[in-house]
Scaffold this active site. Sequence first.
Site, PDB file in Angstrom:
ATOM      1  N   SER A   1      13.572  54.513  -2.188  1.00  0.00           N
ATOM      2  CA  SER A   1      12.990  55.574  -1.374  1.00  0.00           C
ATOM      3  C   SER A   1      13.556  56.897  -1.875  1.00  0.00           C
ATOM      4  O   SER A   1      14.762  57.140  -1.738  1.00  0.00           O
ATOM      5  CB  SER A   1      13.344  55.357   0.101  1.00  0.00           C
ATOM      6  OG  SER A   1      12.837  56.404   0.894  1.00  0.00           O
TER       7      SER A   1
ATOM      8  N   SER B   1      25.694  56.761   2.205  1.00  0.00           N
ATOM      9  CA  SER B   1      24.498  57.431   2.693  1.00  0.00           C
ATOM     10  C   SER B   1      24.116  58.574   1.771  1.00  0.00           C
ATOM     11  O   SER B   1      24.964  59.362   1.356  1.00  0.00           O
ATOM     12  CB  SER B   1      24.734  57.969   4.104  1.00  0.00           C
ATOM     13  OG  SER B   1      23.693  58.835   4.511  1.00  0.00           O
ATOM     14  N   LYS B   2      22.821  58.682   1.454  1.00  0.00           N
ATOM     15  CA  LYS B   2      22.340  59.833   0.697  1.00  0.00           C
ATOM     16  C   LYS B   2      22.551  61.109   1.505  1.00  0.00           C
ATOM     17  O   LYS B   2      22.867  62.160   0.968  1.00  0.00           O
ATOM     18  CB  LYS B   2      20.846  59.674   0.391  1.00  0.00           C
ATOM     19  CG  LYS B   2      20.506  58.571  -0.588  1.00  0.00           C
ATOM     20  CD  LYS B   2      18.999  58.488  -0.757  1.00  0.00           C
ATOM     21  CE  LYS B   2      18.610  57.294  -1.614  1.00  0.00           C
ATOM     22  NZ  LYS B   2      17.140  57.134  -1.693  1.00  0.00           N
ATOM     23  N   ARG B   3      22.360  60.983   2.816  1.00  0.00           N
ATOM     24  CA  ARG B   3      22.480  62.149   3.686  1.00  0.00           C
ATOM     25  C   ARG B   3      23.879  62.744   3.617  1.00  0.00           C
ATOM     26  O   ARG B   3      24.070  63.948   3.667  1.00  0.00           O
ATOM     27  CB  ARG B   3      22.138  61.764   5.124  1.00  0.00           C
ATOM     28  CG  ARG B   3      22.097  62.940   6.099  1.00  0.00           C
ATOM     29  CD  ARG B   3      21.752  62.487   7.505  1.00  0.00           C
ATOM     30  NE  ARG B   3      20.420  61.931   7.570  1.00  0.00           N
ATOM     31  CZ  ARG B   3      20.152  60.640   7.789  1.00  0.00           C
ATOM     32  NH1 ARG B   3      21.147  59.776   7.954  1.00  0.00           N
ATOM     33  NH2 ARG B   3      18.912  60.206   7.846  1.00  0.00           N
TER      34      ARG B   3
ATOM     35  N   GLY C   1      25.854  62.439   1.048  1.00  0.00           N
ATOM     36  CA  GLY C   1      26.212  62.725  -0.338  1.00  0.00           C
ATOM     37  C   GLY C   1      27.298  61.826  -0.875  1.00  0.00           C
ATOM     38  O   GLY C   1      28.093  62.227  -1.728  1.00  0.00           O
TER      39      GLY C   1
END
Length: 313
Positions: free
Chosen positions: A10, A250-252, A254
């Site tokens: 995604s 989490s990508k959020r 970083g």
Amino acid sequence: MIETGRFAPSPSGRMHLGNLMCSLLAWLSAKQADGRVVLRIEDLDKARCPRMYADQLEADLSWLGLVWDEGGSGGGPDGPYYQSQRDEIYHAYYQKLEEQGLVYPCFCSRAQLHAASAPHREDGTPVYPGTCRRLTAEQRREKAAQRKPAMRLIVPEETVEFTDGHLGPYRENLKTDCGDFVLRRSDGVYAYQLAVVVDDALMGVTQVVRGADLLESTPRQLYLYRLLGLPAPRFYHLPLLLAEDGRRLSKRDGDVSLEQLQSRYSAPEIIGRLAFLAGLLDKPEPARPEELLAVFDWDKVPRTDVRLPRNLF
């Protein structure tokens, strides 16, 4: 039959270490069987997944040496390979379920579901109690005038069992452990559960390698494969890669993104460290994906979550 694996990221930001390890093991699992790899971009949520992230993702995978055989911007015989471009395909399969009388509108808000007294799953997600399934036609018309509904699939009181290729036997009762689940969101976007089933079947995917956080989705998807008359792949669920403090990456947040890693390590250094975390190497030494084919074995991969060692990256 040719083995077909897939990357199905995604593109909501730069990939983190957990995404990278999953991509590496998916590639190794398919290629060790002399199979092919499909790249599918799971950008159902168009607002969160702009095209620039998908393009960056392709560049990142290529830089790491995780080259795919079809899909992405290169296309192929089973495209389009961007979920945001496949609405008509999903609609055709959605209609098949609707024609079986298995779909109904749901007007519950997320807040209402979380506040309900119905049981919740371990991850906090509520088990849908079937509230809107019992509405009369008149009640549905009244609610539709106030709020656009999501569309849910009716599930039976049935236990679905399967054997995961890595984690072993798993079972779940569709009604008590999950409840009727969403096929199309209230904004008209088709839900992940339907999209991934249709896509994997139509793209000829025979093995799905993904994180253990998606293990609980598998019984729902197997039920959809059966209802739609589609062939189901084999599933291999990986342990999650956790931060040093035990948090999920989490990508959020970083967490150890590829952007950070590229400034400090070469591609073989990153691949070698991932292979070490996956149990394929005894020490974190540089390696290219093709060099790991000789040592790849699912029995070496941990079956419990892996915490990042201090100073590995």
